[in-house]
Design an enzyme around this catalytic site. Structure first.
Site, PDB file in Angstrom:
ATOM      1  N   HIS A  83       8.713  15.579  17.732  1.00 63.93           N
ATOM      2  CA  HIS A  83       9.791  15.148  18.617  1.00 63.93           C
ATOM      3  C   HIS A  83      10.970  16.097  18.510  1.00 63.93           C
ATOM      4  O   HIS A  83      11.466  16.345  17.426  1.00 63.93           O
ATOM      5  CB  HIS A  83      10.246  13.723  18.255  1.00 63.93           C
ATOM      6  N   TYR A 131      17.614   4.644  20.522  1.00 67.71           N
ATOM      7  CA  TYR A 131      18.413   3.738  19.697  1.00 67.71           C
ATOM      8  C   TYR A 131      19.468   3.135  20.619  1.00 67.71           C
ATOM      9  O   TYR A 131      20.343   3.856  21.103  1.00 67.71           O
ATOM     10  CB  TYR A 131      19.111   4.498  18.570  1.00 67.71           C
ATOM     11  N   PRO A 182      16.851   0.667   8.112  1.00 65.47           N
ATOM     12  CA  PRO A 182      15.916   1.572   8.799  1.00 65.47           C
ATOM     13  C   PRO A 182      16.521   2.396   9.940  1.00 65.47           C
ATOM     14  O   PRO A 182      15.841   3.257  10.484  1.00 65.47           O
ATOM     15  CB  PRO A 182      14.851   0.619   9.344  1.00 65.47           C
ATOM     16  N   LYS A 218      15.222   6.819   7.199  1.00 61.78           N
ATOM     17  CA  LYS A 218      15.359   7.651   5.999  1.00 61.78           C
ATOM     18  C   LYS A 218      14.543   7.160   4.800  1.00 61.78           C
ATOM     19  O   LYS A 218      14.400   7.887   3.811  1.00 61.78           O
ATOM     20  CB  LYS A 218      16.841   7.749   5.591  1.00 61.78           C
ATOM     21  N   TYR A 222      19.625  13.734  10.886  1.00 66.18           N
ATOM     22  CA  TYR A 222      18.391  13.078  11.329  1.00 66.18           C
ATOM     23  C   TYR A 222      17.158  13.901  10.947  1.00 66.18           C
ATOM     24  O   TYR A 222      16.160  13.348  10.469  1.00 66.18           O
ATOM     25  CB  TYR A 222      18.421  12.839  12.848  1.00 66.18           C
TER      26      TYR A 222
HETATM   27  C1  PHB Z   1       9.515   3.002  13.584  1.00 71.50           C
HETATM   28  O1  PHB Z   1       8.845   3.696  14.344  1.00 71.50           O
HETATM   29  O2  PHB Z   1       9.032   2.010  13.033  1.00 71.50           O
HETATM   30  C2  PHB Z   1      10.929   3.393  13.334  1.00 71.50           C
HETATM   31  C3  PHB Z   1      11.411   4.574  13.875  1.00 71.50           C
HETATM   32  C4  PHB Z   1      12.725   4.942  13.657  1.00 71.50           C
HETATM   33  C5  PHB Z   1      13.546   4.142  12.902  1.00 71.50           C
HETATM   34  C6  PHB Z   1      13.067   2.967  12.327  1.00 71.50           C
HETATM   35  C7  PHB Z   1      11.742   2.588  12.547  1.00 71.50           C
HETATM   36  O3  PHB Z   1      14.838   4.506  12.700  1.00 71.50           O
END
Ligand code: PHB
Ligand code: APR
Length: 389
Positions: A72, A200, A292, A296, A384
Site C-alpha cells: 500500500h 480512517y 490499534p 503499531k 505510519y
Molecule cells: C486491520 O486490518 O485489522 C487493521 C488495520 C489498520 C489498523 C488497525 C487494524 O490501524
C-alpha cells in the site's frame, strides 16, 4: 531439560525470536499456554511496516508474504467534510504491506516446523526462578506433571496477561497506562474492500475504519461503547452504522455481506519499564500495548525482537554483554514514539464521551491541517511506515 533461551509465549513475538535465534544456531524452547489452533484463530491488525517486512525476510519466512501481501502506497483519513490522502511512498519513499497477523503467525509456525524447533503447547502454571543467578530455570505443568527447564535467559513473549512481567517485583517496575472509554467492534466479511487503500474515518457519529485482508476479504471497525455486546449488533445494524460514518461516495459504492467474525476489543495504551530484570527480558504485548489506530502492535513487537535477537546472539555466541545491557533503553526509546503516534491517531479520530465542543473543533482542525500541509502529511507518513529500528 536444558536450553539456551527459554521463550514464554508462542504468539508472533515468541515465534519470530525463536526463528531468528535458531537460524543463528542458538537453541530455544517455546512454552505456549494454548493450542496452535487457538493461537491461529486470533484476528489482529494487518499492516506491516517496511522494517517488519525486512526482518521477516531475514528470518526466512517472507515467501508467501511477498506473493500474497498487498503493498500500500498510502491511506485516507476522513471526516464529514474532507477525505485526505496521505501518500507514504511519495512522502517517504516507502510503502507498507497489508498481510494479516494470523498469516504471519501461520508462516512462523510452518518455518519452525521445518527447522524442528521445540514448541510445547498447553503448558500450565509457568513459574520463573533464579533470575539473579548465572543460570535460571522455569517450571510448568504438562498433562498433570510438573516439569523443569534450565536456561541462560528467559524471554517473556506471553502477552499482556502473561506471567513474565508480573515476575518482576512490583517495586522494580513502573507502569504507564491510559484506558480509552470505548472499544472497536470489528467485522470480517467475504466482500471486496470498500477502497483500494485503508480509510480512517472520524465522523460526528464516531470513528470507523475500512481495512482488508485480500481482494475478497474485508475488515471493518466502528467505535462503540465498551458496554456494548456483539449480540447487540446484527450485521445489518453494523453496515448501516458503518456507512453513516464513511464519506458518502465510499458508503454508496461499498459491497456488504454476512460477517464471518465479529468481536469487540478494548483500546489501551500501556508501558511497563524496564524491559529487563536479571536474566529475564520482556518483548511485545508482555511489556506494552497500543490502541490499534495506526496498526503499531505487531510492528512494535517485531522491533523489540530485532534488538533482542542481536543482543542475545552477541551474549551467547561472543560473550559480549553490551547489547543485552542496552536492550531495555534502546527498545523503550522506539516504543514511546510509537505510543505517542498511536495515542495521537486515536485522539484525532475518536469521539470521547462527555467531551466538550472544543474537542470536535480540534479534530476538525487537525484534518484540515493535514489536507493543506505536506509537512504534516510527511510526519504522519514517517510514523505510519515505521520509525527506523
Ligand atoms: C486491520 O486490518 O485489522 C487493521 C488495520 C489498520 C489498523 C488497525 C487494524 O490501524
Ligand atoms: N504461559 C505460556 N504462554 C502464555 C502465558 C503463560 N502464562 N500467558 C500467555 N501466553 C501466550 C498466549 O497464549 C499467546 O499465544 O503468549 C502468547 C502471547 O501472544 P500475543 O498476545 O499475540 O503477544 P505477542 O506475541 O507479543 O504479539 C504482539 O499481538 O496482541 C497483538 O497487538 C499485538 O499485534 C501485536 C502482537
Amino acid at each position: 531439560m536444558k536450553t539456551e533461551v527459554l521463550i514464554i509465549g508462542g504468539g508472533p513475538s515468541g515465534l519470530l525470536l525463536s526463528q531468528l535465534l535458531n537460524k543463528a544456531g542458538v537453541a530455544t524452547v517455546v512454552l505456549e499456554r494454548t493450542t496452535r489452533e487457538r493461537v491461529l484463530s486470533r484476528i489482529r491488525a494487518g499492516v506491516l511496516e517496511t522494517g517488519t517486512v525486512s526482518l521477516l525476510k531475514d528470518a526466512g519466512i517472507a515467501t508467501r508474504l511477498e506473493k500474497e501481501g498487498l503493498p500500500h502506497d498510502g491511506c485516507y483519513l476522513s471526516d464529514d467534510e474532507l477525505m485526505v490522502h496521505v501518500n507514504f511512498y511519495e512522502l517517504t519513499g516507502k510503502r507498507v504491506m497489508v498481510y494479516g497477523q494470523t498469516e504471519v503467525t501461520t508462516d512462523l509456525y510452518s518455518a519452525q516446523d521445518d527447522m524442528g524447533t521445540t514448541i510445547i503447547h498447553e503448558v500450565e502454571d509457568v513459574a520463573i526462578h533464579e533470575l539473579d543467578q548465572k543460570t535460571s530455570f522455569v517450571e510448568y505443568t504438562l498433562e498433570g506433571q510438573r516439569k523443569r527447564i534450565d536456561c541462560s535467559y528467559v524471554v517473556g513473549c506471553d502477552g499482556f496477561h502473561g506471567v513474565s512481567r508480573k515476575t518482576i517485583p512490583e517495586d522494580a517496575r513502573v507502569e504507564f497506562e491510559r484506558v480509552y472509554p470505548f472499544g472497536w467492534l470489528g467485522v470480517l466479511s467475504r466482500t471486496p474492500p470498500a477502497n483500494h487503500e485503508l480509510i480512517y474515518a472520524n465522523s460526528s457519529r464516531g470513528f470507523a475504519l475500512c481495512s482488508m485482508r485480500n481482494e475478497n476479504l474485508s475488515r471493518y471497525y466502528i467505535q462503540v461503547p465498551m458496554s456494548d455486546t456483539v449480540e447487540q449488533w446484527s450485521d445489518e445494524q453494523f453496515w448501516t452504522e458503518l456507512k453513516l460514518r464513511l464519506p458518502s461516495e465510499t458508503a454508496n459504492n461499498m459491497v456488504t455481506g454476512a460477517s464471518i467474525e465479529k468481536s469487540i476489543a478494548p483500546l489501551r495504551s500501556f508501558v511497563s519499564e524496564p524491559l529487563r530484570w536479571g536474566n529475564l527480558f520482556l518483548v511485545g504485548d508482555a511489556a506494552h500495548i497500543v490502541p490499534p489506530t495506526g496498526a503499531k502492535g505487531l510492528n512494535l513487537a517485531v522491533s523489540d525482537v530485532y534488538y533482542l535477537h542481536q543482543a542475545l546472539i552477541a551474549a551467547i555466541k561472543h560473550d559480549v554483554q553490551t547489547d543485552i545491557n542496552a536492550y531495555s533503553e534502546k527498545a523503550l526509546s522506539r516504543i514511546w514514539k510509537a505510543m505517542r503516534f498511536s495515542w495521537q491517531m486515536t485522539t484525532m479520530l475518536h469521539q470521547f464521551d462527555g467531551e466538550d465542543s472544543f474537542a470536535g473543533q480540534m479534530r476538525k482542525a487537525s484534518l484540515s491541517h493535514l489536507a493543506r500541509s505536506e509537512t504534516a502529511r510527511r510526519d504522519l507518513a514517517e510514523n505510519y511506515i515505521g520509525l527506523p529500528f
